[in-house]
Design a protein around this motif. Structure first.
Motif, short mmCIF file in Angstrom:
data_model
loop_
_atom_site.label_atom_id
_atom_site.label_comp_id
_atom_site.label_asym_id
_atom_site.label_seq_id
_atom_site.Cartn_x
_atom_site.Cartn_y
_atom_site.Cartn_z
N SER A 125 65.06 45.52 26.19
CA SER A 125 64.77 44.01 27.42
C SER A 125 65.22 43.53 28.43
O SER A 125 64.87 42.33 28.59
CB SER A 125 64.46 43.09 25.86
OG SER A 125 65.42 42.88 25.28
N GLU A 147 55.81 46.21 21.30
CA GLU A 147 55.70 46.38 23.07
C GLU A 147 55.80 45.62 24.08
O GLU A 147 56.54 45.45 24.95
CB GLU A 147 54.82 47.66 22.73
CG GLU A 147 55.02 48.34 24.77
CD GLU A 147 53.68 49.61 24.17
OE1 GLU A 147 54.20 50.45 25.10
OE2 GLU A 147 52.58 49.43 24.88
N LYS A 174 52.97 51.79 31.70
CA LYS A 174 54.47 50.66 32.15
C LYS A 174 54.08 49.76 33.31
O LYS A 174 54.41 48.85 33.39
CB LYS A 174 55.69 51.82 32.10
CG LYS A 174 55.70 51.41 30.40
CD LYS A 174 57.37 52.25 30.55
CE LYS A 174 57.65 52.95 28.83
NZ LYS A 174 58.79 53.52 28.39
N GLN A 185 53.30 45.89 33.03
CA GLN A 185 54.30 44.90 33.78
C GLN A 185 54.03 43.80 34.65
O GLN A 185 53.81 42.85 35.43
CB GLN A 185 55.69 45.87 34.32
CG GLN A 185 57.00 46.08 33.53
CD GLN A 185 57.97 47.03 34.38
OE1 GLN A 185 57.79 47.34 35.11
NE2 GLN A 185 58.90 47.37 33.49
N ASN A 209 63.89 44.58 31.36
CA ASN A 209 62.52 44.57 31.84
C ASN A 209 61.59 43.00 33.09
O ASN A 209 62.55 41.97 32.45
CB ASN A 209 61.76 44.52 30.29
CG ASN A 209 61.39 45.67 29.57
OD1 ASN A 209 61.43 46.44 30.60
ND2 ASN A 209 61.45 46.18 28.39
N TYR A 244 58.39 43.42 27.03
CA TYR A 244 58.37 43.70 28.14
C TYR A 244 58.00 42.14 29.03
O TYR A 244 57.24 42.74 29.95
CB TYR A 244 57.46 44.47 28.40
CG TYR A 244 57.58 46.40 28.88
CD1 TYR A 244 57.73 46.88 30.03
CD2 TYR A 244 57.42 47.40 27.32
CE1 TYR A 244 58.43 47.64 29.87
CE2 TYR A 244 58.09 47.91 28.09
CZ TYR A 244 58.47 48.45 28.71
OH TYR A 244 59.13 50.15 28.72
#
Length: 357
Positions: free
Chosen positions: A173, A279, A249, A253, A176, A283
């Motif tokens: 984490s 998830e 991903k 993001q 991210n 993120y």
């Protein structure tokens, strides 16, 4: 010795082999915690033929030549593979299985009756109580030493059982990016079935909210024609299909709000938990859900209505908040990791193996 029996493929073969993205992410995240001495993978029944890369350094694939023959032998290959797994597992091992399915139940039974010194445990993620196979397997699920379940379904035996809705890789984490500005963009991803996403209703709702962008990623199971029509007709509806993991991903993001639009009335949604929610928290995304989950106590998220009018009102209410107010619901990755890290999973596994729960 702790052994994990699951179904997975190398990360770079995920798109080619067609395995579930959410299931694969779960497996990758759990295995990355280095809590297993050995990991075996039995491929889903639809996989057949020669695989140029069935496994990698993180797991060993058990893959029968019968998969390459087609016909009835291809269908029976999974039972040969389960027998091979049974032979490979030493006595007195702590064995963990990913779900109870047609590709592992025989291995569980063989170990249970012919290697009773093994401690058998199940990670039950996807249980559908209205399906005959799952009904038949519930006694087996409840007969093993212990369970980690993603839901609080009352049909699961409570003794030596823990509810954990997902796993987050240790330390992930912090890597991210955090949200600073909440744009009018939301994401739906995963298996795009009606009972999982209520996609038909969601499409109709965003067709009437042109100022908010809906991003859709995953495998279309229902509403294929409608998605094609709406994504062509409405500039705010964007469909990407099933994406490579790195591209998915990047999308995750980029879009600040992740939607969980499971149908609250569907019985299977009372017995499982959408891994994409964990998830999204990992993120640092904002989560909005049509179902309230006791597993998420301690994390902040928005509640959504489940019919078109109340859903639209919920979405509008979210974006009526100021950016500062919305950020209260964002950037909870470190909190989620404390709750669901791989280290915590393996700590709980040890307690279950020692019958301390």
């Amino acid at each position: 010795m702790r052994i994990y029996v699951t179904h997975m493929c190398p990360k770079d073969k995920l798109m080619e082999y067609g395995l579930s993205l959410s299931a694969s992410n779960f497996n990758y995240n759990l295995i990355a915690g280095n809590g297993f001495n050995k990991v075996y993978s039995i491929y889903p029944g639809f996989i057949e033929g020669e695989l140029d890369k069935p496994d990698d350094e993180s797991f060993e694939a058990v893959y029968s030549n019968w998969r390459k023959k087609g016909g009835i032998r291809q269908r029976l290959a999974r039972f040969i593979e389960q027998y091979k797994v049974f032979r490979l597992i030493p006595t007195r091992s702590n064995v963990w299985f990913y779900n109870v399915t047609t590709i592992n139940f025989l291995a569980i039974l063989l170990l249970k009756f012919f290697k009773p010194s093994c401690s058998l445990n199940i990670i039950e993620l996807d249980y559908a109580p209205d399906e005959l196979f799952h009904k038949l397997m519930l006694p087996l699920i409840n007969s093993v030493n212990g369970r980690i379940c993603l839901s609080t379904y009352n049909g699961f035996k409570k003794e030596n059982s823990v509810c954990l809705p997902g796993v987050i890789p240790n330390g992930s984490s912090k890597n991210n990016p955090k949200i600073e500005t909440v744009t009018k963009d939301v994401l739906i991803s995963g298996a795009l079935k009606e009972n999982i996403t209520m996609l038909g209703m969601v499409l109709d709702a965003f067709a009437e909210m042109p100022d908010i962008n809906l991003h859709i990623s995953g495998v279309l199971i229902d509403f294929k024609e409608k998605v094609a029509e709406y994504s062509a007709k409405y500039p705010n509806i964007h469909f990407y299909g099933k994406m490579p993991m790195n591209e998915y991903k990047e999308l995750l993001q980029r879009v600040p709000i992740s939607l969980n639009t499971r149908k609250p009335s569907a019985i299977e949604n009372k017995c499982n938990f959408p891994s994409k929610v964990i998830e999204a928290f990992c993120y640092n995304r904002i989560v909005a859900s049509t179902i309230q989950y006791p597993q998420l106590e301690g994390l902040r998220y928005f509640n959504l209505g489940a019919d078109k009018d109340s859903f639209k009102a919920s979405i509008r209410e979210i974006f009526n908040h100021t950016n500062e107010e919305l950020l209260i619901y964002a950037n909870q990755g470190e909190t989620a990791e404390d709750m669901y890290s791989a280290d915590r999973w393996f700590s709980i596994m040890l307690k279950i193996e020692q019958n301390e729960i």
